[in-house]
Design an enzyme around this catalytic site. Sequence first.
Site, PDB file in Angstrom:
ATOM      1  N   HIS A  55      15.051   5.310  -8.711  1.00 22.67           N
ATOM      2  CA  HIS A  55      16.248   5.876  -9.353  1.00 22.67           C
ATOM      3  C   HIS A  55      16.491   7.346  -8.980  1.00 22.67           C
ATOM      4  CE1 HIS A  55      15.883   2.258 -11.782  1.00 22.67           C
ATOM      5  NE2 HIS A  55      14.683   2.629 -12.157  1.00 22.67           N
ATOM      6  N   SER A  78      17.972   4.784  -4.009  1.00 20.96           N
ATOM      7  CA  SER A  78      17.802   4.485  -5.423  1.00 20.96           C
ATOM      8  C   SER A  78      17.465   3.005  -5.566  1.00 20.96           C
ATOM      9  CB  SER A  78      19.090   4.800  -6.179  1.00 20.96           C
ATOM     10  OG  SER A  78      18.821   4.916  -7.558  1.00 20.96           O
ATOM     11  N   SER A  83      21.911   3.512 -11.088  1.00 13.33           N
ATOM     12  CA  SER A  83      21.030   4.518 -11.696  1.00 13.33           C
ATOM     13  C   SER A  83      21.110   5.901 -11.058  1.00 13.33           C
ATOM     14  CB  SER A  83      19.581   4.023 -11.656  1.00 13.33           C
ATOM     15  OG  SER A  83      19.128   3.906 -10.323  1.00 13.33           O
ATOM     16  N   ASP A 133       9.760   1.499  -6.537  1.00 18.09           N
ATOM     17  CA  ASP A 133       9.978   1.231  -7.967  1.00 18.09           C
ATOM     18  C   ASP A 133      10.664  -0.135  -8.069  1.00 18.09           C
ATOM     19  OD1 ASP A 133      10.791   1.059 -10.613  1.00 18.09           O
ATOM     20  OD2 ASP A 133      11.565   3.103 -10.715  1.00 18.09           O
ATOM     21  N   GLU A 158       5.849   2.038  -8.977  1.00 18.54           N
ATOM     22  CA  GLU A 158       6.128   2.691 -10.245  1.00 18.54           C
ATOM     23  C   GLU A 158       6.137   1.763 -11.461  1.00 18.54           C
ATOM     24  OE1 GLU A 158       6.796   5.938 -10.860  1.00 18.54           O
ATOM     25  OE2 GLU A 158       7.958   5.956 -12.707  1.00 18.54           O
ATOM     26  N   ASN A 183       2.062   2.235 -12.457  1.00 17.23           N
ATOM     27  CA  ASN A 183       2.489   1.821 -13.801  1.00 17.23           C
ATOM     28  C   ASN A 183       1.327   1.775 -14.773  1.00 17.23           C
ATOM     29  OD1 ASN A 183       4.628   0.632 -15.618  1.00 17.23           O
ATOM     30  ND2 ASN A 183       3.093  -0.980 -15.699  1.00 17.23           N
ATOM     31  N   LYS A 188       1.204   6.718 -17.552  1.00 13.72           N
ATOM     32  CA  LYS A 188       2.521   6.206 -17.160  1.00 13.72           C
ATOM     33  C   LYS A 188       2.995   5.204 -18.209  1.00 13.72           C
ATOM     34  CE  LYS A 188       5.967   4.070 -14.984  1.00 13.72           C
ATOM     35  NZ  LYS A 188       6.701   2.985 -15.631  1.00 13.72           N
ATOM     36  N   ASP A 192       5.872   6.773 -20.436  1.00 11.47           N
ATOM     37  CA  ASP A 192       7.224   6.560 -19.900  1.00 11.47           C
ATOM     38  C   ASP A 192       7.827   5.286 -20.515  1.00 11.47           C
ATOM     39  OD1 ASP A 192       8.933   5.025 -18.087  1.00 11.47           O
ATOM     40  OD2 ASP A 192       8.374   6.300 -16.417  1.00 11.47           O
ATOM     41  N   ASN A 193       7.130   4.160 -20.372  1.00 11.99           N
ATOM     42  CA  ASN A 193       7.686   2.894 -20.847  1.00 11.99           C
ATOM     43  C   ASN A 193       7.946   2.947 -22.352  1.00 11.99           C
ATOM     44  OD1 ASN A 193       6.420   2.631 -18.340  1.00 11.99           O
ATOM     45  ND2 ASN A 193       5.988   0.470 -18.606  1.00 11.99           N
ATOM     46  N   CYS A 197      11.562   5.136 -23.380  1.00  8.07           N
ATOM     47  CA  CYS A 197      12.586   4.227 -23.912  1.00  8.07           C
ATOM     48  C   CYS A 197      12.937   4.575 -25.350  1.00  8.07           C
ATOM     49  CB  CYS A 197      12.116   2.779 -23.811  1.00  8.07           C
ATOM     50  SG  CYS A 197      12.000   2.205 -22.096  1.00  8.07           S
ATOM     51  N   HIS A 303      13.569  -4.303 -15.751  1.00  9.34           N
ATOM     52  CA  HIS A 303      13.907  -3.819 -14.410  1.00  9.34           C
ATOM     53  C   HIS A 303      15.061  -4.553 -13.737  1.00  9.34           C
ATOM     54  CE1 HIS A 303      13.075  -1.392 -10.872  1.00  9.34           C
ATOM     55  NE2 HIS A 303      13.335  -2.466 -10.152  1.00  9.34           N
ATOM     56  N   HIS A 355      15.105   8.489 -18.694  1.00  7.91           N
ATOM     57  CA  HIS A 355      14.167   9.182 -19.583  1.00  7.91           C
ATOM     58  C   HIS A 355      14.252  10.688 -19.393  1.00  7.91           C
ATOM     59  CE1 HIS A 355      12.645   5.293 -20.266  1.00  7.91           C
ATOM     60  NE2 HIS A 355      11.549   5.313 -19.545  1.00  7.91           N
ATOM     61  N   SER A 363       4.721  10.397 -15.374  1.00  9.46           N
ATOM     62  CA  SER A 363       4.809   9.304 -14.403  1.00  9.46           C
ATOM     63  C   SER A 363       4.712   9.832 -12.978  1.00  9.46           C
ATOM     64  CB  SER A 363       6.150   8.583 -14.549  1.00  9.46           C
ATOM     65  OG  SER A 363       6.316   8.120 -15.860  1.00  9.46           O
ATOM     66  N   GLN A 367       2.439   9.440  -9.535  1.00  9.46           N
ATOM     67  CA  GLN A 367       2.993   9.066  -8.223  1.00  9.46           C
ATOM     68  C   GLN A 367       2.492  10.034  -7.142  1.00  9.46           C
ATOM     69  OE1 GLN A 367       4.426   6.791  -6.666  1.00  9.46           O
ATOM     70  NE2 GLN A 367       5.583   5.547  -8.125  1.00  9.46           N
TER      71      GLN A 367
HETATM   72  P1  NAI Z   1       5.021  -5.592 -20.727  1.00 12.28           P
HETATM   73  O1  NAI Z   1       4.380  -6.663 -19.936  1.00 12.28           O
HETATM   74  O2  NAI Z   1       4.182  -4.564 -21.408  1.00 12.28           O
HETATM   75  O3  NAI Z   1       5.950  -6.229 -21.872  1.00 12.28           O
HETATM   76  C1  NAI Z   1       6.779  -7.333 -21.718  1.00 12.28           C
HETATM   77  C2  NAI Z   1       6.635  -8.182 -22.982  1.00 12.28           C
HETATM   78  O4  NAI Z   1       7.607  -9.225 -22.970  1.00 12.28           O
HETATM   79  C3  NAI Z   1       5.268  -8.850 -23.101  1.00 12.28           C
HETATM   80  O5  NAI Z   1       4.647  -8.515 -24.338  1.00 12.28           O
HETATM   81  C4  NAI Z   1       5.574 -10.344 -23.015  1.00 12.28           C
HETATM   82  O6  NAI Z   1       4.717 -11.136 -23.818  1.00 12.28           O
HETATM   83  C5  NAI Z   1       7.016 -10.390 -23.531  1.00 12.28           C
HETATM   84  N1  NAI Z   1       7.769 -11.574 -23.109  1.00 12.28           N
HETATM   85  C6  NAI Z   1       7.704 -12.264 -21.925  1.00 12.28           C
HETATM   86  N2  NAI Z   1       8.539 -13.315 -21.939  1.00 12.28           N
HETATM   87  C7  NAI Z   1       9.183 -13.278 -23.133  1.00 12.28           C
HETATM   88  C8  NAI Z   1      10.182 -14.104 -23.737  1.00 12.28           C
HETATM   89  N3  NAI Z   1      10.665 -15.179 -23.125  1.00 12.28           N
HETATM   90  N4  NAI Z   1      10.624 -13.757 -24.974  1.00 12.28           N
HETATM   91  C9  NAI Z   1      10.114 -12.695 -25.638  1.00 12.28           C
HETATM   92  N5  NAI Z   1       9.159 -11.884 -25.120  1.00 12.28           N
HETATM   93  C10 NAI Z   1       8.696 -12.175 -23.879  1.00 12.28           C
HETATM   94  O7  NAI Z   1       6.064  -4.890 -19.750  1.00 12.28           O
HETATM   95  P2  NAI Z   1       6.771  -3.446 -19.959  1.00 12.28           P
HETATM   96  O8  NAI Z   1       5.956  -2.397 -19.329  1.00 12.28           O
HETATM   97  O9  NAI Z   1       7.160  -3.335 -21.368  1.00 12.28           O
HETATM   98  O10 NAI Z   1       8.055  -3.624 -19.022  1.00 12.28           O
HETATM   99  C11 NAI Z   1       9.119  -4.512 -19.319  1.00 12.28           C
HETATM  100  C12 NAI Z   1      10.212  -4.374 -18.258  1.00 12.28           C
HETATM  101  O11 NAI Z   1      10.776  -3.071 -18.325  1.00 12.28           O
HETATM  102  C13 NAI Z   1       9.726  -4.524 -16.817  1.00 12.28           C
HETATM  103  O12 NAI Z   1      10.734  -5.167 -16.067  1.00 12.28           O
HETATM  104  C14 NAI Z   1       9.554  -3.083 -16.353  1.00 12.28           C
HETATM  105  O13 NAI Z   1       9.600  -2.987 -14.958  1.00 12.28           O
HETATM  106  C15 NAI Z   1      10.724  -2.436 -17.047  1.00 12.28           C
HETATM  107  N6  NAI Z   1      10.664  -0.980 -17.284  1.00 12.28           N
HETATM  108  C16 NAI Z   1      11.869  -0.359 -17.538  1.00 12.28           C
HETATM  109  C17 NAI Z   1      11.924   0.983 -17.836  1.00 12.28           C
HETATM  110  C18 NAI Z   1      13.240   1.644 -18.081  1.00 12.28           C
HETATM  111  O14 NAI Z   1      13.279   2.867 -18.163  1.00 12.28           O
HETATM  112  N7  NAI Z   1      14.323   0.930 -18.220  1.00 12.28           N
HETATM  113  C19 NAI Z   1      10.693   1.807 -17.914  1.00 12.28           C
HETATM  114  C20 NAI Z   1       9.484   1.055 -17.671  1.00 12.28           C
HETATM  115  C21 NAI Z   1       9.480  -0.287 -17.388  1.00 12.28           C
END
Ligand code: NAI
Length: 434
Positions: A55, A78, A83, A133, A158, A183, A188, A192-193, A197, A303, A355, A363, A367
């Site tokens: 991003h 990006s 983003s 990322d 990332e 990650n 991180k 960050d996550n 958020c 993501h 963020h 984060s 990196q």
């Molecule tokens: P995580 O693995 O810690 O959490 C995902 C959760 O979703 C898990 O607890 C899992 O059991 C649950 N899950 C899976 N399938 C499901 C379903 N059908 N219904 C309900 N819950 C379900 O992953 P994390 O780190 O929380 O990341 C989640 C997403 O966010 C990823 O795609 C990651 O790349 C992205 N991300 C986005 C950020 C942003 O700023 N927008 C920042 C960091 C990560």
Amino acid sequence: TSTYVPYKVKDIALADWGRKEIRLAEAEMPGLMALRAEFGPSKPLAGARIAGCLHMTIQTAVLIETLVELGADVTWSSCNIFSTQDHAAAAIAAAGIPVYAWKGMTEEEFNWCIEQTLFFGEDRQPLNMILDDGGDLTNMVFDVYPELISGIRGLSEETTTGVHRLYERMKNGTLHLPAINVNDSVTKSKFDNKYGCRESLVDAIRRATDLMLAGKVAVVAGYGDVGKGSAESLRGAGCRVLVTEIDPICALQAAMDGYEVVPMDEAVTRAQIFVTATGNVRIIKDRHFRAMKDKAVVCNIGHFDNEIDMAWLNQNYGHSKSQIKPQVDMYEIDGKEIIVLAEGRLVNLGCAMGHPSFVMSCSFSNQTLAQLELWQNADKYENKVYVLPKKLDEKVAALHLAHVGAKLEPLEQEQADYIGVQVEGPFKSEMYRY
Ligand code: NAI
């Protein structure tokens, strides 16, 4: 190899504004600034040609200029079509760094941009490091430009979703480079996550909709790190928050944090605001859309845009779509109006500014350390996925304490002996979960 395009951004005239915001961000990114002070003079990244796909925000600009200060040549794209912060991209272009990114590009332009980052300068030298990322750059190199792999020392990734792809590749034998999973540094994903958020989710919904959040029922799908921060963000704004989970451990965590845990089929009849945070596919799909209340707001903070079944929505109700403003669309589904943010792409970067700098400093310090480690010691690594040693994770945290006025208790030798650690750390075993 394509012909050399020095950069492509929306409007280079935005560079001055971008530069002013980069200066403000630097003051909130003590980890990156400390790494510049520590490694800037010796230029340990000299010779590195780092292609980055992440991003293109103000915070990322500080990361890019840190890598440059450590001696690297850098090109950038990006990792999402919405983003980019155009003033950040302009400032980086004006600094002479090849960047190919603008907010609101097409998928085709997205791939073109990544492609531009593979070769450096007029003499078209290929990249020798990857900073990714989500894995789109990695996939392009591995699947479309495999001849470049032998010249690359390693890659750092990332996000959760990108890391997931790397472990899959490792399992099926198609991971062709050593990879550092940034990650899963504690500093991180647990910052960050989660805390990122917690700030940026509600910010995005407010900027997009101007809705009163207090009193509304919201549902967060997934109670991982992103879900935990997102749920807290909404609760902090006065929403009553429902959580959906497939994993009993995370479901129990959500319940004990005070959220109601229900299946999505139940949540859809009650909630006004929907947020997906699972990294999984088709969390909100046909039957859910049909059961929603009028004027429900639907968004995704994971993501990729497949958490919400946008393909189904556009195929069946695309004709009813009307844009309220960029990244805010209304669909009419069986007589009800449903508002979709950022076309189902990650909402905090599509509808807000991502963020805050401080948490991104954690984060991006990881990196930077990952790039340094792979560039200097690639021969120590196999084509596997690694995380940074705990000592470095602790170092990243330590670099951020003073900025928030936190002072550590010094660990005494007697106490260190008693709990079986060194006075200078690491302070926890690998098993510890934080
Ligand atoms: P995580 O693995 O810690 O959490 C995902 C959760 O979703 C898990 O607890 C899992 O059991 C649950 N899950 C899976 N399938 C499901 C379903 N059908 N219904 C309900 N819950 C379900 O992953 P994390 O780190 O929380 O990341 C989640 C997403 O966010 C990823 O795609 C990651 O790349 C992205 N991300 C986005 C950020 C942003 O700023 N927008 C920042 C960091 C990560």
